[in-house]
Write a protein that holds these residues in place. Structure first.
Motif, PDB file in Angstrom:
ATOM      1  N   LYS A   1       0.829  -1.206   0.000  1.00  0.00           N
ATOM      2  CA  LYS A   1       0.000   0.000   0.000  1.00  0.00           C
ATOM      3  C   LYS A   1       0.865   1.259   0.000  1.00  0.00           C
TER       4      LYS A   1
ATOM      5  N   GLU B   1       0.524   4.439  -2.506  1.00  0.00           N
ATOM      6  CA  GLU B   1       0.339   5.790  -1.983  1.00  0.00           C
ATOM      7  C   GLU B   1       1.433   6.718  -2.489  1.00  0.00           C
TER       8      GLU B   1
ATOM      9  N   SER C   1       0.655   7.709  -5.981  1.00  0.00           N
ATOM     10  CA  SER C   1      -0.409   8.704  -6.010  1.00  0.00           C
ATOM     11  C   SER C   1       0.116  10.088  -5.635  1.00  0.00           C
TER      12      SER C   1
END
Length: 282
Positions: free
Chosen positions: A171, A175, A178
């Motif tokens: 994750k 992230e 992003s």
């Protein structure tokens, strides 16, 4: 000593797999038809020569390759799309996931009969009810009908494997992508897809091994017809052995299929070993 507890399982595996295969190899060198008592005799490699000269065997081989490649490819694409959807949180995700897994839990014979009677029936089938007309799908598009049922059955399996790969992603990496301004498509192509490569290869290998042996759908939906339009290798071997009673040639066909499958599986396993960074077991 460490391997001693595995010895009973190894002996059992040898008894139920290797001994029957060795008997099949032995029968493949015999000319033996059950409807002609006393006709059994040694013929050497003649059965293998006849197998490769058999146009129906070559047609069944082509159907098997088409069935396997198309079903594996389409079910992987559908499984990838469904896995991406199920990887997101939404209300009722558990219920949806359970419903999507259900086709894989249905027995292959029951699934084949379900599609034959409720979907493809020219009079009462749902396809003709939705699209209109009186198309006999199993007669006009036999191989496509069989592939549709197989894809429906195996898409949940592909979805589960790919979903496991999606949930194993870091994750933090997503992230970070992003934050760096990467869009969804760029993140999928540059991060998610490379992460899923090993899972896709595993799904393709396992799916191909099982789908290449498809028998229930063809036997119950089309019986290999019309003619030999939907006959694959397992069904053709069944016809020669249990309808033609030709033990010699059907055994030779079985040996040829096993050898071809081992070649493909060995190539696929080597590719997987390199992808997973494992050393091959010798």
């Amino acid at each position: 000593m460490r391997r001693a507890p595995l010895l009973p399982a190894l002996l059992f595996t040898v008894l139920v797999t290797q001994i029957p295969f060795l008997m099949t190899v032995f029968y493949s060198f015999q000319s033996w038809n059950l409807v002609r008592p006393g006709s059994r005799h040694f013929v050497g490699l003649r059965n293998y020569v006849d197998v490769f000269a058999d146009s129906q065997f070559r047609g069944a081989l082509i159907n098997t390759v088409v069935l396997t490649v198309v079903c594996v490819f389409i079910s992987m694409l559908l499984g990838l799309g469904l896995a991406i959807l199920l990887d997101r949180k939404f209300l009722g995700r558990g219920v949806v996931r359970t419903l999507l897994i259900t086709p894989f839990l249905i027995l292959p014979a029951a699934g084949a009969l379900l599609w034959k009677t409720t979907m493809f029936d020219p009079t009462y089938g749902l396809l003709n009810f939705v699209f209109g007309g009186d198309t006999d799908w199993l007669a006009e598009f036999p191989l496509a009908a069989v592939m549709t049922q197989v894809i429906w059955q195996w898409t949940p399996f592909m979805m589960l494997l790919i979903l496991a790969g999606l949930q194993a992603q870091s994750k933090e990496v997503l992230e970070a992508a992003s934050v760096d301004g990467a869009g969804r498509w760029r993140t999928f192509v540059s991060i998610t897809l490379p992460q899923l490569a090993r899972y896709l290869q595993l799904a393709g290998l396992l799916g191909a091994i099982y789908i290449v042996n498809s028998f229930d759908a063809i036997f119950l939906m089309t019986q290999g017809g019309p003619g030999t339009a939907s006959t694959n290798l397992p069904y053709y071997i069944y016809q020669r052995a249990f309808e033609g009673f030709d033990i010699g040639q059907s055994s030779a066909m079985g040996v040829v299929v096993v050898i071809l499958t081992l070649i493909v599986a060995n190539f696929a396993l080597r590719l997987m070993f390199r992808t997973f960074g494992l050393s091959e077991v010798r």
